[in-house]
Scaffold this active site. Structure first.
Site, short mmCIF file in Angstrom:
data_model
loop_
_atom_site.label_atom_id
_atom_site.label_comp_id
_atom_site.label_asym_id
_atom_site.label_seq_id
_atom_site.Cartn_x
_atom_site.Cartn_y
_atom_site.Cartn_z
N LYS A 148 9.51 -6.72 -10.06
CA LYS A 148 8.29 -6.89 -9.27
C LYS A 148 7.67 -5.53 -8.98
CE LYS A 148 6.54 -9.13 -5.05
NZ LYS A 148 6.87 -9.97 -3.87
N SER A 208 4.19 -14.21 -2.91
CA SER A 208 3.57 -13.10 -3.61
C SER A 208 4.25 -12.75 -4.93
CB SER A 208 3.57 -11.86 -2.71
OG SER A 208 4.91 -11.42 -2.45
N SER A 249 8.02 -15.60 -0.10
CA SER A 249 7.49 -15.11 -1.37
C SER A 249 8.46 -15.12 -2.53
CB SER A 249 6.93 -13.69 -1.20
OG SER A 249 5.74 -13.72 -0.47
#
Length: 492
Positions: free
Chosen positions: A79, A159, A183
């Site tokens: 990420k 997210s 998330s």
């Protein structure tokens, strides 16, 4: 070997040790998949193919000598919130475009020490603020899944949308993610993958771009519960560079798998039955209860009375911490610097207006407001008191139950653009997940069924602090009982 990229992390680690294939071979296979799919899915914002192949060859050399770490040769996605030495890290924001860290986050350093291979950096909501991956400066990520009843492009959740999309679309074996209010778990539920947020403090926050420091926690998104147990162990460690890092042993959570749930008490909180919840979500929850009961668990109805205040408290505390954390990005100390400013104030204002997207600006404004002199006690202090009450609700039930079962999300994946105009509707996506963040507890989402359109739905298990072992134990039974094998049909 037919398609290496469809294998689980565990199968790949076993295959690499057995010399059935090489790390370079599977890394090239993933690189090919990324090249073909990324223009449509937009999961990766940076591809590090050359670096990945170098890392893979080094892993193959170690494996040839019978050496290697717990993740030796396994290609992963990272990420874009985790700083990676020499590779751009932007947190999905124009504010950090072009930033190349000269250091490594502790989580990714742990992965490389265990022999993992980095395929690239994964797209995400800007500064992790979002539930649909539509706030990214690099554009929205698309879910590999599509409904049988519509051709609309769907969100993979947020997210950590890039992480979830990449795992579901076979663009990496597994991925790192982060969870501030859901998330990891919400995107996992939307994409038919497994996502776990460990106890707050299990994984170091050093080198993670901060959103809300008392809530942020790293975790993995994987194809199976076993893969999650393997990857989480490598991600977690005590780190003196993070003042909230817990100096505790990191267990081998794979030892919890296969134990069953006979004799365990599973709590079902009545407050999680919310108005307007789709019948399919309720039916799946009921099915989860039946699976655990059939496996020998005792089902206990419990009350978590302050649950209804969790979202309002979260959306005061998280923006408040964000406004403090992101104050450093002003064009002078860090971040994008506007050109042509006529004064210092103009430089600050223009740099932040250009660097931050609409949702980040909205949350920073809320955060600054609730921390301001006239409203600090009325909003922020009160939200902290509510947070304490939510944690006490959980404390009060742990003598009655060993884990808690809830839905992961209030719906299946929705279409891109669906909730963009109404922030409140978007925030409601976190209704089942934020309590675990506010209380610092571990929570996992397991794919357990599909809706009428064939889209995946998840069940969530919440456990006691530092008791990920029981969370994995229950999740393993849910996974076996659900027998979820659905895959997205390739449309890209």
């Amino acid at each position: 070997m037919s398609d290496l990229t469809k294998l689980t992390l565990k199968a790949v680690l076993d295959g690499l040790k057995a010399r059935d294939f090489s790390s370079e071979e599977i890394t090239r296979a993933f690189a090919t998949n990324i090249e073909a799919a990324n223009p449509a899915l937009n999961a990766y914002v940076v591809q590090t193919t050359d670096k990945a192949l170098d890392m893979a060859r080094a892993s193959d050399a170690r494996l040839a000598k019978g050496e290697g770490g717990a993740l030796e040769g396994a290609p992963l996605g990272i990420k874009d919130l985790f700083c990676t030495d020499g590779v751009q890290t932007t947190a999905g924001s124009n504010m950090l475009k072009g930033f190349v860290p000269p250091y490594e986050s502790t989580v990714t350093a742990n992965l490389w020490a265990d022999g993992a291979v980095m395929l690239g950096k994964l797209n995400m909501d800007e500064f992790a603020m979002g539930s649909s991956n539509e706030t990214s400066a690099f554009g929205p990520v698309r879910n590999p899944w599509k409904s049988k009843t519509s051709n609309a492009e769907l969100t993979p959740g947020g997210s950590s949308g890039g992480s979830a999309s990449a795992v579901a679309g076979d663009l990496c074996l597994a991925a790192t993610a982060s969870d501030t209010g859901g998330s990891i778990r919400q995107p996992a539920a939307f994409t038919g993958t497994v996502g776990i947020k460990p106890t707050y403090g299990r994984a170091s926050r050093f080198g993670m771009v901060a959103f809300a420091s008392s809530l942020d926690q790293a975790g993995p998104i994987t194809k199976t519960v076993e893969d999650a147990a393997i990857l989480l162990r490598s991600m977690c460690s005590f780190d003196p560079k993070d003042s909230t890092s817990l100096d505790v042993e990191t267990p081998d959570w794979t030892a919890s798998l296969g134990k069953g749930v006979k004799g365990l008490r599973i709590g079902v909180p009545r407050e999680y039955v919310v108005d307007g919840m789709p019948a399919e979500i309720q039916a799946l929850w009921d099915k989860g209860v039946e699976w655990l009961k059939a496996a020998g668990a005792e089902i206990v109805e419990i009350s978590l009375p302050h649950t209804k205040y969790a979202l309002p408290a979260y959306y005061i505390i998280a923006p408040a911490e964000a406004s403090s954390n992101l104050a450093r990005y002003d064009g002078m100390r860090f971040g994008h610097r506007a050109t042509g400013a006529k004064s210092l104030t103009d430089l600050y204002e223009t740099s932040r207006a250009e660097g931050f997207g609409t949702e980040v600006q909205r949350r920073l404004t809320i955060g600054a407001y609730v921390l301001s002199a006239g409203f600090y006690d009325a909003y922020y202090v009160r939200a902290l008191k509510v947070r304490r009450r939510i944690a006490q609700d959980f404390d009060a039930v742990w003598d009655k139950v060993d884990a808690i079962l809830t839905p992961s999300t209030p719906s299946a994946a929705f279409a891109l653009g669906d909730k963009e105009i109404d922030p409140i509707q978007m925030y409601l996506n976190d209704i089942f997940t934020v309590t675990a963040n506010l209380a610092g507890l571990p929570g996992i989402s397991v794919p357990a069924g599909v809706d009428s359109g064939g889209l995946p739905l998840g069940l969530q298990v919440i456990g006691k602090a530092l008791d990920e072992a029981t969370v994995f134990q229950v999740a393993d039974v849910l996974e076996q009982s659900a027998g979820f094998v659905a895959k997205p049909e390739r449309w890209w």
